[in-house]
Design a protein around this motif. Sequence first.
Motif, mmCIF file in Angstrom:
data_model
loop_
_atom_site.group_PDB
_atom_site.id
_atom_site.type_symbol
_atom_site.label_atom_id
_atom_site.label_comp_id
_atom_site.label_asym_id
_atom_site.label_seq_id
_atom_site.Cartn_x
_atom_site.Cartn_y
_atom_site.Cartn_z
ATOM 1 N N GLU A 86 0.819 -1.210 0.000
ATOM 2 C CA GLU A 86 0.000 0.000 0.000
ATOM 3 C C GLU A 86 0.854 1.263 0.000
ATOM 4 O OE1 GLU A 86 -2.787 -0.367 3.239
ATOM 5 O OE2 GLU A 86 -4.061 -1.732 2.096
ATOM 6 N N GLU A 89 1.582 2.211 -3.649
ATOM 7 C CA GLU A 89 0.528 2.335 -4.651
ATOM 8 C C GLU A 89 0.471 3.761 -5.195
ATOM 9 O OE1 GLU A 89 -3.413 3.240 -1.929
ATOM 10 O OE2 GLU A 89 -2.775 1.169 -2.146
ATOM 11 N N SER A 93 -4.203 6.988 -8.808
ATOM 12 C CA SER A 93 -4.980 5.946 -9.472
ATOM 13 C C SER A 93 -6.386 5.841 -8.896
ATOM 14 C CB SER A 93 -4.277 4.591 -9.323
ATOM 15 O OG SER A 93 -5.083 3.570 -9.874
ATOM 16 N N VAL A 96 -7.307 1.326 -7.578
ATOM 17 C CA VAL A 96 -6.607 0.623 -6.507
ATOM 18 C C VAL A 96 -7.599 -0.111 -5.613
ATOM 19 C CG1 VAL A 96 -5.138 0.876 -4.476
ATOM 20 C CG2 VAL A 96 -4.711 2.285 -6.491
ATOM 21 N N SER A 104 -2.016 -3.929 -2.076
ATOM 22 C CA SER A 104 -3.046 -3.426 -2.982
ATOM 23 C C SER A 104 -2.826 -3.986 -4.376
ATOM 24 C CB SER A 104 -2.977 -1.897 -3.073
ATOM 25 O OG SER A 104 -3.261 -1.304 -1.842
ATOM 26 N N ASP A 106 -3.380 -2.518 -8.186
ATOM 27 C CA ASP A 106 -3.642 -1.286 -8.922
ATOM 28 C C ASP A 106 -3.741 -1.611 -10.410
ATOM 29 O OD1 ASP A 106 -3.788 1.233 -10.019
ATOM 30 O OD2 ASP A 106 -1.986 1.991 -9.032
#
Length: 187
Positions: A86, A89, A93, A96, A104, A106
């Motif tokens: 995370e 990320e 975005s 996600v 995560s 994505d």
Amino acid sequence: QDVVFTTQNILDSRITATERKAFAANLSQQQSRPVTYGKATRCPLVRVQPITDPKHPACGQYGLYARVDLPANSRVIEYCGYLCKECHESKTSQYVLAFADGYSIDAEKMGNEARFINDFRNTGGKPNVRFEIEQDHQGLPQGMAFYVMSKPIPKGTELLVTYGKGYWKDAFGADAVLAEDDGSQYA
């Protein structure tokens, strides 16, 4: 914008060897290729198509639709993309999904058809699919997939999910979720 089409999650190179072993059953550093969505899909159960209804909040964008009748509680498609911690990320975005403690997926720059599932809010529809974490035989999280809720989905119907209040709060601020329901009553 080209999106790399993938049928599996692609691991972030910053995930350690020990962490990789936990995901090894389902994940790989496979080669992927760019495709133009709307012209090609890989999952026989769904299709990506443009949204042309001016009342739909995603008009002019794409949605994911049932290519066939989908039975209640059936698995539809895995959510594929870039699997990362995370803390790594993309902060910009809109694709996600947090799926395991600290991890995560994505699908902003790589993913499959599942990245086109829209939130139900303001579409006139109700959620008809849900997120589920998929686990291996030891109970370790391996990915995230969409499953049909308790009612079958007829062919040609848009797949809709609830992104959850957290998504809307992060994207648009606390005021954006005050009057919205979270879709949990549709589960």
